[in-house]
Design a protein around this motif. Structure first.
Motif, mmCIF file in Angstrom:
data_model
loop_
_atom_site.group_PDB
_atom_site.id
_atom_site.type_symbol
_atom_site.label_atom_id
_atom_site.label_comp_id
_atom_site.label_asym_id
_atom_site.label_seq_id
_atom_site.Cartn_x
_atom_site.Cartn_y
_atom_site.Cartn_z
ATOM 1 N N ARG A 194 0.852 -1.185 0.000
ATOM 2 C CA ARG A 194 0.000 0.000 0.000
ATOM 3 C C ARG A 194 0.887 1.234 0.000
ATOM 4 O O ARG A 194 1.653 1.446 0.946
ATOM 5 N N PRO A 195 0.812 2.063 -1.039
ATOM 6 C CA PRO A 195 1.696 3.230 -1.108
ATOM 7 C C PRO A 195 1.419 4.202 0.021
ATOM 8 O O PRO A 195 0.276 4.353 0.466
ATOM 9 N N PRO A 196 2.468 4.877 0.519
ATOM 10 C CA PRO A 196 2.294 5.754 1.674
ATOM 11 C C PRO A 196 1.696 7.114 1.341
ATOM 12 O O PRO A 196 1.370 7.871 2.251
ATOM 13 N N PHE A 197 1.573 7.444 0.052
ATOM 14 C CA PHE A 197 0.982 8.727 -0.319
ATOM 15 C C PHE A 197 0.369 8.622 -1.707
ATOM 16 O O PHE A 197 0.688 7.718 -2.479
ATOM 17 N N ASP A 198 -0.555 9.538 -1.991
ATOM 18 C CA ASP A 198 -1.187 9.614 -3.313
ATOM 19 C C ASP A 198 -1.079 11.048 -3.812
ATOM 20 O O ASP A 198 -1.757 11.938 -3.319
ATOM 21 N N ARG A 199 -0.187 11.248 -4.796
ATOM 22 C CA ARG A 199 -0.024 12.573 -5.401
ATOM 23 C C ARG A 199 -0.299 12.503 -6.901
ATOM 24 O O ARG A 199 0.156 13.337 -7.667
ATOM 25 N N SER A 200 -1.038 11.483 -7.312
ATOM 26 C CA SER A 200 -1.263 11.227 -8.730
ATOM 27 C C SER A 200 -2.238 12.227 -9.338
ATOM 28 O O SER A 200 -3.045 12.847 -8.649
ATOM 29 N N ASP A 201 -2.155 12.370 -10.669
ATOM 30 C CA ASP A 201 -3.156 13.132 -11.405
ATOM 31 C C ASP A 201 -4.485 12.389 -11.354
ATOM 32 O O ASP A 201 -4.523 11.163 -11.161
ATOM 33 N N PRO A 202 -5.606 13.091 -11.567
ATOM 34 C CA PRO A 202 -6.931 12.468 -11.404
ATOM 35 C C PRO A 202 -7.157 11.200 -12.229
ATOM 36 O O PRO A 202 -7.821 10.274 -11.778
ATOM 37 N N ASP A 203 -6.625 11.121 -13.448
ATOM 38 C CA ASP A 203 -6.872 9.964 -14.317
ATOM 39 C C ASP A 203 -5.793 8.886 -14.215
ATOM 40 O O ASP A 203 -5.849 7.887 -14.936
ATOM 41 N N ASP A 204 -4.824 9.080 -13.360
ATOM 42 C CA ASP A 204 -3.736 8.116 -13.229
ATOM 43 C C ASP A 204 -3.954 7.179 -12.042
ATOM 44 O O ASP A 204 -4.685 7.507 -11.110
ATOM 45 N N ARG A 205 -3.298 6.017 -12.115
ATOM 46 C CA ARG A 205 -3.284 5.117 -10.966
ATOM 47 C C ARG A 205 -2.470 5.750 -9.836
ATOM 48 O O ARG A 205 -1.523 6.484 -10.080
ATOM 49 N N THR A 206 -2.833 5.415 -8.618
ATOM 50 C CA THR A 206 -2.053 5.899 -7.477
ATOM 51 C C THR A 206 -0.616 5.412 -7.560
ATOM 52 O O THR A 206 0.325 6.149 -7.263
ATOM 53 N N ALA A 207 -0.457 4.172 -7.991
ATOM 54 C CA ALA A 207 0.872 3.573 -8.073
ATOM 55 C C ALA A 207 0.895 2.518 -9.168
ATOM 56 O O ALA A 207 -0.141 1.974 -9.550
ATOM 57 N N VAL A 208 2.085 2.247 -9.663
ATOM 58 C CA VAL A 208 2.303 1.151 -10.608
ATOM 59 C C VAL A 208 3.042 0.069 -9.830
ATOM 60 O O VAL A 208 4.249 0.145 -9.602
ATOM 61 N N PHE A 209 2.287 -0.908 -9.388
ATOM 62 C CA PHE A 209 2.825 -1.940 -8.512
ATOM 63 C C PHE A 209 3.667 -2.949 -9.281
ATOM 64 O O PHE A 209 3.587 -3.057 -10.505
ATOM 65 N N GLY A 210 4.454 -3.721 -8.531
ATOM 66 C CA GLY A 210 5.178 -4.819 -9.133
ATOM 67 C C GLY A 210 4.228 -5.773 -9.835
ATOM 68 O O GLY A 210 3.084 -5.964 -9.411
ATOM 69 N N THR A 246 11.323 13.441 -5.941
ATOM 70 C CA THR A 246 12.399 14.080 -5.197
ATOM 71 C C THR A 246 13.202 13.010 -4.460
ATOM 72 O O THR A 246 12.778 11.856 -4.339
ATOM 73 N N ASP A 247 14.361 13.396 -3.953
ATOM 74 C CA ASP A 247 15.155 12.452 -3.168
ATOM 75 C C ASP A 247 14.361 11.945 -1.965
ATOM 76 O O ASP A 247 14.439 10.766 -1.608
ATOM 77 N N GLU A 248 13.580 12.825 -1.355
ATOM 78 C CA GLU A 248 12.768 12.422 -0.206
ATOM 79 C C GLU A 248 11.698 11.413 -0.611
ATOM 80 O O GLU A 248 11.427 10.447 0.111
ATOM 81 N N GLU A 249 11.088 11.613 -1.791
ATOM 82 C CA GLU A 249 10.058 10.684 -2.263
ATOM 83 C C GLU A 249 10.660 9.320 -2.612
ATOM 84 O O GLU A 249 10.048 8.284 -2.338
ATOM 85 N N TYR A 250 11.839 9.310 -3.207
ATOM 86 C CA TYR A 250 12.524 8.031 -3.426
ATOM 87 C C TYR A 250 12.756 7.329 -2.087
ATOM 88 O O TYR A 250 12.516 6.129 -1.948
ATOM 89 N N ALA A 251 13.235 8.093 -1.102
ATOM 90 C CA ALA A 251 13.539 7.500 0.201
ATOM 91 C C ALA A 251 12.279 6.955 0.867
ATOM 92 O O ALA A 251 12.321 5.908 1.529
ATOM 93 N N ASP A 252 11.133 7.641 0.693
ATOM 94 C CA ASP A 252 9.881 7.187 1.291
ATOM 95 C C ASP A 252 9.473 5.808 0.797
ATOM 96 O O ASP A 252 8.826 5.039 1.520
ATOM 97 N N LEU A 253 9.829 5.483 -0.445
ATOM 98 C CA LEU A 253 9.392 4.218 -1.036
ATOM 99 C C LEU A 253 10.469 3.141 -1.049
ATOM 100 O O LEU A 253 10.206 2.018 -1.481
ATOM 101 N N GLU A 254 11.650 3.467 -0.565
ATOM 102 C CA GLU A 254 12.750 2.499 -0.631
ATOM 103 C C GLU A 254 12.412 1.209 0.112
ATOM 104 O O GLU A 254 12.699 0.113 -0.360
ATOM 105 N N ARG A 255 11.774 1.324 1.278
ATOM 106 C CA ARG A 255 11.473 0.117 2.062
ATOM 107 C C ARG A 255 10.456 -0.779 1.362
ATOM 108 O O ARG A 255 10.488 -2.007 1.526
ATOM 109 N N PHE A 256 9.556 -0.174 0.581
ATOM 110 C CA PHE A 256 8.567 -0.973 -0.145
ATOM 111 C C PHE A 256 9.239 -1.765 -1.264
ATOM 112 O O PHE A 256 8.977 -2.956 -1.451
#
Length: 210
Positions: free
Chosen positions: A15-31, A106-116
């Protein structure tokens, strides 16, 4: 030992920790793909390698489709280009969340998702890691080998070259937008050679050498 899941997309229910996607985009592109795979292809983020609309890595955008084309040639992928069937291959991004206008994290956003990403990579536990582009290659070499300090991140030189890691064989792929004549053939040839070899021994070899 095989993973006990047959789910193709997001097999481990991340489950992604944040949603900053555009309205028509998926929240995330999962594995996506075969959770029991020996080969793990690792892209950067949806703005580079695609999937914001399809939810599938390496779709929609030119760079992503070029990678998918190589994987189709060696037999990892078949079927529809926006929802392929994968065999012995898993695809994911070091940054899975989609961002407005496809901007880079951003570097911070990369770091937020590194553990996932790390959790998914270790759950797949592939033998061969195939990072695509400089950012993914840098991350994989830093986190899963002991050799980053010895290696210049020159993607033209690293392309289709073996790097022994901590329990993995790493084969970097230069960004397709930077390919020159012979680069596509080089990665196809390297993958075909790996598939024809006893590549499963690379985990033991890599653990000793890396």
């Amino acid at each position: 030992m095989q993973t006990v899941t047959d789910r193709t997309s997001n097999p481990f229910g991340l489950r992604p920790p944040f949603d900053r996607s555009d309205p028509d985009d998926r929240t995330a592109v999962f594995g996506y793909g075969d959770a029991n795979a020996d080969f793990h292809v690792i892209g950067d983020h949806p703005g580079v390698h695609g999937g914001a609309s399809t939810g599938v890595p390496f779709t929609e955008l030119e760079d992503g489709l070029a990678v998918q084309d190589v994987l189709r040639e060696v037999g990892f992928a078949s079927g529809p280009w926006d929802a392929p069937s994968l065999e012995n291959c898993f695809w994911s991004y070091i940054h899975m969340c989609t961002l407005p206008d496809g901007r880079a994290p951003t570097d911070e956003e990369y770091a937020d998702l590194e553990r996932f990403f790390d959790a998914e990579l270790r759950a797949i536990n592939a033998h061969v890691l195939l990072p695509v582009g400089a950012r993914a290659t840098d991350h994989v070499l830093r986190e899963y080998t002991t050799q980053r300090h010895r290696i210049d991140l020159d993607m033209a030189s690293l392309h289709a070259r073996d790097v022994r890691g901590r329990g993995f064989l790493v084969v970097p792929i230069n960004a397709p937008v930077e390919w020159v004549e012979g680069d596509r053939e080089a990665i196809v040839s390297r993958l075909e050679a790996l598939l024809a070899s006893d590549y499963r021994q690379t985990k033991g070899v890599a653990t000793t050498v890396g």
